[in-house]
Motif scaffolding. Structure first.
Motif, PDB file in Angstrom:
ATOM      1  N   MET A   8       0.847  -1.192   0.000  1.00  0.00           N
ATOM      2  CA  MET A   8       0.000   0.000   0.000  1.00  0.00           C
ATOM      3  C   MET A   8       0.886   1.246   0.000  1.00  0.00           C
ATOM      4  O   MET A   8       1.822   1.342   0.766  1.00  0.00           O
ATOM      5  N   GLN A   9       0.550   2.183  -0.839  1.00  0.00           N
ATOM      6  CA  GLN A   9       1.324   3.408  -0.966  1.00  0.00           C
ATOM      7  C   GLN A   9       0.956   4.385   0.154  1.00  0.00           C
ATOM      8  O   GLN A   9      -0.211   4.520   0.519  1.00  0.00           O
ATOM      9  N   THR A  10       1.960   5.069   0.692  1.00  0.00           N
ATOM     10  CA  THR A  10       1.745   6.063   1.735  1.00  0.00           C
ATOM     11  C   THR A  10       1.418   7.414   1.081  1.00  0.00           C
ATOM     12  O   THR A  10       2.139   7.836   0.171  1.00  0.00           O
TER      13      THR A  10
END
Length: 104
Positions: free
Chosen positions: A1-3
């Motif tokens: 998951m991208q921050t």
């Protein structure tokens, strides 16, 4: 998951370079508080800042600074609501003698 990037919704709030430069040419409320504090180190730092001889402190990650930036308009509205007084010249520079009440 991208921050997600930090402050993606409010990152544009705050002072740009031109506003920061303009602050060096006048004394605002925060500056007056420092001067009246009598704290020689703080006053010296302010003097150096106004002369452009100090490195600006990065306040972009200071929560209370960011809350102040975001709520500034609301705070003015709330002051007017509570006091019955109008703020007419917000963020405007004035020349000439300061007109302050004797008690503060």
């Amino acid at each position: 998951m991208q921050t997600p990037p930090p402050f993606r919704r409010t990152g544009g709030i705050g002072m740009d370079a031109a506003t920061k430069a303009a602050r060096r040419t006048s004394i605002g409320g925060s500056d007056a508080r420092i001067i009246m504090s009598g704290d020689l180190n703080a006053i010296t730092n302010l003097w150096l800042e106004k002369r452009g001889e100090s490195v600006d402190e990065d306040l972009s990650e200071v929560l209370f600074i960011q809350l102040g930036n975001i709520t500034e308009s609301f705070n003015l509205d709330w002051f007017e609501f509570e006091s019955g007084l109008w703020v007419e010249a917000e963020q405007e520079n004035s020349a000439g003698p300061a007109r302050l009440p004797r008690d503060g």
